[in-house]
Scaffold this active site. Structure first.
Site, PDB file in Angstrom:
ATOM      1  CG  HIS A  97      -0.497   0.307   2.506  1.00  0.00           C
ATOM      2  ND1 HIS A  97      -0.613   1.545   3.077  1.00  0.00           N
ATOM      3  CD2 HIS A  97       0.118  -0.476   3.419  1.00  0.00           C
ATOM      4  CE1 HIS A  97      -0.101   1.500   4.304  1.00  0.00           C
ATOM      5  NE2 HIS A  97       0.354   0.280   4.527  1.00  0.00           N
ATOM      6  CB  CYS A 121      -2.257  16.288  19.725  1.00  0.00           C
ATOM      7  SG  CYS A 121      -1.676  17.321  21.066  1.00  0.00           S
TER       8      CYS A 121
HETATM    9  C1  LIG Z   1       3.998   1.951   6.618  1.00  0.00           C
HETATM   10  C2  LIG Z   1       5.263   1.387   7.147  1.00  0.00           C
HETATM   11  C3  LIG Z   1       5.302   0.143   7.816  1.00  0.00           C
HETATM   12  C4  LIG Z   1       4.045  -0.640   8.128  1.00  0.00           C
HETATM   13  O1  LIG Z   1       3.510  -1.225   7.007  1.00  0.00           O
HETATM   14  P1  LIG Z   1       2.031  -1.849   7.038  1.00  0.00           P
HETATM   15  O2  LIG Z   1       1.961  -2.620   5.786  1.00  0.00           O
HETATM   16  O3  LIG Z   1       1.113  -0.681   7.077  1.00  0.00           O
HETATM   17  O4  LIG Z   1       1.944  -2.708   8.257  1.00  0.00           O
HETATM   18  C5  LIG Z   1       6.514  -0.346   8.229  1.00  0.00           C
HETATM   19  N1  LIG Z   1       7.642   0.345   8.013  1.00  0.00           N
HETATM   20  C6  LIG Z   1       7.660   1.529   7.398  1.00  0.00           C
HETATM   21  C7  LIG Z   1       8.943   2.230   7.188  1.00  0.00           C
HETATM   22  C8  LIG Z   1       6.468   2.086   6.957  1.00  0.00           C
HETATM   23  O5  LIG Z   1       6.494   3.282   6.360  1.00  0.00           O
END
Ligand SMILES: *Cc1c(COP(=O)(O)O)cnc(C)c1O
Length: 406
Positions: free
Chosen positions: A205, A329
């Protein structure tokens, strides 16, 4: 042409699914809905073939074989599997883990958990620009070090780490290298063998794929072993049981293919827009500071502090733009961002930071709108600030004792 508001400038938090990705996914919700583990009929074979094709697309982007990928629910799970899985499997070799102070929470909190189990974790500090010094890694390594975890690029300040140098040091000492590569892949070139990584966490994503699907690269030569964290039907070579999210995985694969095709051109375009945003804001306003490295940085990242303005207030004033703040916040905690603090940025400036994240669908018109809006709002907020008034009158703020409120 009228701009559509609000403008999304938070591409580090997530990204919209690219239309090409969505199109590739759709058949796997309906006509081709099979379970990739069903071996007895064509529904299963079709799904399995789609998953295998996606493995190759994802592997290609990072210089790996598709066989070296374990699908997960996202990078949080991949980071948990990499760190807990390796720590538990190799605990007889040693109990020491090295990471950095600016990793994602899913690495830091997993390390905290491992500390409760008796592992020792070194959290390396970073330089003022956010880079870890490879020599600091070397100095921290002991005969008991089993794993080093350093991210490819940071999600707040975009700083890119010298992973190749770090990988060299880690390999000299015979430990494993894990990298959370979520923010870097598809934006900067990355090759698992080039940096000698053993474990690499990915998620769809952040690169225009769907939410809730990720992968862990697990090196096969030499073979890296892990203790599974989820038991069940033995999917993913026993490393991660559970029915595969076929449409998600297909989308992840397509997202990697598109990223690979477009990376050079797209990253250059986005970096140019980011530079436009940054330089115009700095021209329009005094006392604007960049957090992180100017050079070793993701193309879409601009993390800026606007002195004498509360990040919270600015965030509210910028309601037509989706950005995030290193101020308190926005998260559950009262502290300003631990990443900015690790850079040695004072609490004052950390509280005034805004992270702009530009991406595939960011336009020049949007950048110009955001520059004007930010400049107007910062000026307005400063005019209302007693601190700013004192600065204008030439009072040296450092000579003033800060009240408990600060
Ligand atoms: C977004 C992110 C994650 C977590 O990924 P998810 O697929 O949302 O669990 C881990 N590490 C970094 C550097 C991120 O930017």
């Amino acid at each position: 042409m009228a701009l559509k508001l609000p403008i999304f400038m938070d591409y580090h938090s997530t990204t919209p699914v690219d239309p090409r990705v969505l199109e590739a996914m759709l058949p796997y919700f309906t006509t081709s809905f099979g379970n990739a583990a069903s071996r007895n009929h064509s529904f299963g074979w079709t799904a399995e073939k789609a998953v295998d094709d996606a493995r190759e697309q994802i592997g290609k982007l990072i210089g790996a074989s598709g066989k070296e990928l374990v699908f997960t629910s996202g990078a949080t799970e991949s980071n948990n599997l990499a760190l807990k899985g390796a720590a538990h499997f190799y605990k007889d070799r040693g109990n020491h883990i090295i990471t950095t102070q600016i990793e994602h929470k899913s690495v830091l909190d997993t390390c905290k958990r491992l500390e409760l189990e008796g592992f020792e974790v070194t959290y390396l500090p970073v330089e003022a620009d956010g880079q870890v010094r490879p020599e600091a890694v070397r100095a921290a390594m002991t005969d008991r070090t089993i794993l080093v975890s350093v991210m490819l690029a940071n999600n707040e300040i975009g700083t890119i780490q010298p992973l190749k140098e770090i990988g060299q040091i880690v390999k000299e000492r015979g430990a494993l290298l894990h990298s959370d590569a979520v923010q870097g892949i598809g934006k900067i070139p990355f090759d698992v063998s080039d940096v000698q990584a053993d474990l690499v966490s990915l998620t769809a994503h952040k690169i225009y794929g769907p939410k809730g699907v990720g992968a862990l690269y697990v090196r096969r030569k030499p073979r890296v072993r892990l203790e599974a964290q989820i038991d069940g039907g033995g999917h993913e070579r026993g490393l991660r049981s559970g029915t595969l999210n076929v449409p998600g995985i297909v989308g992840f694969g397509k997202a990697c293919e598109v990223a690979m095709q477009d990376m050079a051109v797209e990253s250059a375009r986005i970096a140019k827009l980011r530079d436009r945003l940054e330089s115009r804001l700095m021209q329009a306003l005094p006392h604007v500071f960049r957090n992180g490295s100017a050079t070793h940085r993701l193309p879409g990242n601009a993390n800026l502090s606007f002195a004498y303005v509360e990040g919270e207030g600015l965030l509210m004033a910028l309601k037509d733009v989706a950005v995030s703040s290193g101020s308190a916040c926005t998260s559950a905690s009262l502290e300003p961002s631990y990443v900015l603090r690790a850079l040695g940025i004072g609490e004052e400036l950390a509280h005034t930071s805004i992270r702009y994240g530009l991406g595939r669908f960011t336009t020049e018109e949007e950048v110009d709108f955001v520059v004007k809006l930010t400049a107007d709002k910062v000026q307005r907020l400063r005019e209302m600030s007693p601190l700013w008034e004192m600065v204008q009158e030439g009072v040296d703020l450092k000579s003033i004792e800060w009240s408990a409120a600060h």
